[in-house]
Design an enzyme around this catalytic site. Structure first.
Site, short mmCIF file in Angstrom:
data_model
loop_
_atom_site.label_atom_id
_atom_site.label_comp_id
_atom_site.label_asym_id
_atom_site.label_seq_id
_atom_site.Cartn_x
_atom_site.Cartn_y
_atom_site.Cartn_z
N LEU A 159 14.86 -11.84 16.15
CA LEU A 159 15.85 -12.39 16.49
C LEU A 159 15.83 -13.49 17.36
O LEU A 159 14.99 -13.08 18.55
CB LEU A 159 17.23 -11.26 16.81
CG LEU A 159 18.35 -11.92 17.47
CD1 LEU A 159 19.12 -12.63 16.63
CD2 LEU A 159 19.19 -10.54 18.09
N SER A 160 16.78 -14.50 17.49
CA SER A 160 16.71 -15.52 18.68
C SER A 160 15.28 -16.15 19.04
O SER A 160 14.49 -16.64 18.24
CB SER A 160 17.29 -14.80 19.89
OG SER A 160 17.75 -15.77 20.96
N SER A 161 14.78 -15.81 20.27
CA SER A 161 13.36 -16.04 20.60
C SER A 161 12.43 -15.45 19.78
O SER A 161 11.34 -15.92 19.39
CB SER A 161 13.04 -15.76 22.12
OG SER A 161 12.87 -14.31 22.39
N GLY A 202 12.44 -17.68 16.53
CA GLY A 202 11.58 -18.58 16.81
C GLY A 202 10.19 -18.30 16.70
O GLY A 202 9.32 -19.19 16.00
#
Length: 580
Positions: free
Chosen positions: A167-169, A172
């Site tokens: 999720l999120s970072s 990425g």
């Protein structure tokens, strides 16, 4: 009690009234069951770039794997301001990302590490790194973690079934890892993850001039010499319509970028409803293979979609889509690196005795081309063609004595073989005079062997040894000791023994004793300056002090004037002093 036909007995008499060799291992070794709980906090590789050690948890299911006879491995990465313990793992009070149920269903091992250092001030994963590589930073410690589990035989990980999601970072970083190591990751699950080449200041908007083609180029460049492996990778992307933290436009852009590196033409399917508030769009390649999926979760903010059973706090949403369940199904059904047809599963087996005949029955799921029956006892049976189809029944003429055994099924299409179905001990004829040996005990162990000993039994001329219900001695032993070799490290095994008299009649089995192999790790001690220890990765710097990796014991100032002896007592774990 059953009657056995004359034809069956004639067949049995013609083929099975001699003692046959021990059955070799089935075509696919039985995978060890895990504890079915999250591990305690682990210490893994040191991070020389961000500082500290990679720590976290892993889930090793008790259930059997469902694809190819080996386990999948899933790396799950938390987002900024989250932790593995607080948000990913399933504990008594906190259901986290809801990975336990999916891991149990598919027999997969799940890794939940904590981001090392304090990247971006919120313990994020360094997805914006301008120097993604396999030898340093978050990329290196995560790939090192994957390698630890893939190369450890006790987990039985299939290197063709390694996946990453976050999720999120963490989303990425998921995309960065999938791009950088397509040879390692067969599939990815990108959740609200900005693509490679964007910065932390561009989380909430797509920068001018940055397109899916830009993301494709950046992803392909990360793949480098391993880019040919994109041809067999798949990717899922998910985001919420209420996410105002990470730009929603990154979702379809991520998926388009992955299709770009996969290459060729794609066909877009119509949107399909996903239970509890989502829709999914699938894209198939020119060969009709599903390569990417795009899930839009209606009304979900910036969060991990855990679905019912997950927590519902701190960027985790338990009211919407069950993404672990969805993405595991996507990976398992569409993996391009391993057969998508699961191994057959034995659903039942049994032996019933009538006089000096035993009828063995069994059933299995799959397209069964053959059943293999093994009976250990006075009359050894090794019948690789006991039947076929959904079920079978076959009779064998047997001499008096105790018997036990197993049945396996082989799929006629894939050639895969099921895990064995154990046939419990049964008796043909009167109770033998010979008794099982007493005092069976484990007398020693190593990383690959377990030694056993027992007391002699009156009237016995030899002894058989059984491991996990299967006989491992091809002929009765004349002595009262046995060293079972060729075992997996850090694994527990159950042993029993039986006695055999001069006429070949075997006794009942003794009680069970359990032996566990060692890890195989040999402690080593190194004396050096604190500075040298830190540079060599045995310790790390924290505020000018050297701390031993793993134990975090303070060694004093990180310089060349302080000298310490560090003992490595397990992989990545050091203590001050000599080996115990």
């Amino acid at each position: 009690m059953v009657n056995t036909t004359h034809a069956v007995l004639r067949r049995a008499a013609a083929s099975l009234l001699i003692l046959l060799p021990l059955l070799p291992q089935s075509a696919q070794a039985q995978v060890a069951a895990g504890p079915g709980t999250w591990s305690a906090n682990q210490t893994w590789a040191a991070d020389s770039i961000n500082g500290g050690n990679l720590t976290g948890y892993f889930y090793w299911p008790a259930s059997a794997p469902t694809l190819g006879g080996k386990r999948a491995l899933v790396l799950v990465l938390h987002g900024c301001a989250q932790t593995a313990a607080g948000d990913i793992i399933d504990s008594t009070a906190d259901k986290g990302f809801n990975w336990k149920a999916a891991a149990d269903q598919y027999g997969a091992v799940v890794l939940a590490p904590n981001a090392t250092g304090n990247v971006y001030g919120s313990h994020c994963w360094d997805y914006t790194s301008t120097n993604h590589n396999r030898t340093s930073g978050h990329d290196a410690v995560l790939l090192n973690l994957i390698n630890r589990f893939v190369t450890n035989p006790q987990y039985a990980i299939d290197p063709k079934q390694v996946y990453v999601t976050g999720l999120s970072s963490g989303g990425g970083q998921t995309m960065a890892l999938a791009c950088m190591a397509p040879d390692i990751f067969a599939g990815a699950g990108i959740n609200a993850g900005p693509p490679p080449g964007t910065t932390t200041g561009q989380i909430g908007f797509v920068p001018s001039g940055y397109t899916a083609a830009t993301a494709t180029t950046n992803c392909r460049n990360l793949g480098g010499a391993n880019a040919t492996n994109f041809s067999t990778q798949i990717a899922s992307v998910v985001w919420g319509t209420g996410d105002y933290t990470v730009a929603q436009a990154y979702g379809p852009m991520d998926a388009a970028a992955m299709r770009g590196v996969y290459g060729g033409a794609f066909t877009k399917a119509a949107a399909v409803t996903v239970p509890t508030g989502g829709s999914n769009i699938a894209y198939t390649d020119s060969n009709g293979k599903l390569r990417t999926s795009e899930i839009t979760v209606t009304g979900m903010a910036h969060a991990w979609p855990a679905g019912p059973g997950g927590q519902n706090a701190n960027y985790v949403d338990a009211t919407k889509v069950n993404y672990p369940g969805f993405v595991m199904d996507f990976w398992f059904k569409n993996n391009l690196r391993v057969s998508a047809v699961a191994a057959p599963v034995m659903t039942a087996c049994n032996a019933a005795v009538s006089g000096n005949a035993a009828t063995v029955t069994g059933s299995a799921s799959g397209t069964i081309g053959s059943y293999r029956v093994v009976l250990n006892g006075t009359t050894g049976v090794h019948d690789p063609a006991a039947g076929s189809g959904a079920s079978f029944s076959i009779g064998y003429a047997l001499a008096n004595g105790y018997y036990s055994g197993s049945v396996t099924a082989t799929d006629s299409v894939t050639g895969q073989t099921s895990a064995p179905c154990a046939i419990g001990q049964f008796l043909v004829g009167p109770v033998p005079a010979v008794q099982p040996p007493a005092g069976l005990a484990v007398t020693g162990n190593s990383a690959s062997s377990i030694a056993l000993a027992w007391s002699a039994a009156s009237g016995a001329t030899g002894y058989n040894v059984y491991r996990n219900g299967a006989k491992v001695t091809p002929a009765p032993l004349t002595g009262t000791t046995f060293n079972n070799t060729g075992l997996a490290a850090s694994t527990s095994y159950n042993f029993q023994a039986s006695s055999v008299n001069g006429s070949g009649t075997e006794s009942a089995l003794s009680g069970v004793v359990t032996g566990t192999t060692t890890s195989g790790f040999v402690c080593t001690a190194t004396s050096a300056t604190n500075y040298a220890h830190v540079q060599a990765g045995r310790a790390h710097d924290s505020g000018g002090y050297a701390l031993a990796n793993g134990s975090n014991q303070n060694m004093g100032l990180d310089n060349t004037f302080y000298t310490k002896t560090l003992a490595q007592t397990s992989a990545g774990f050091y203590i001050i002093g000599n080996c115990p």
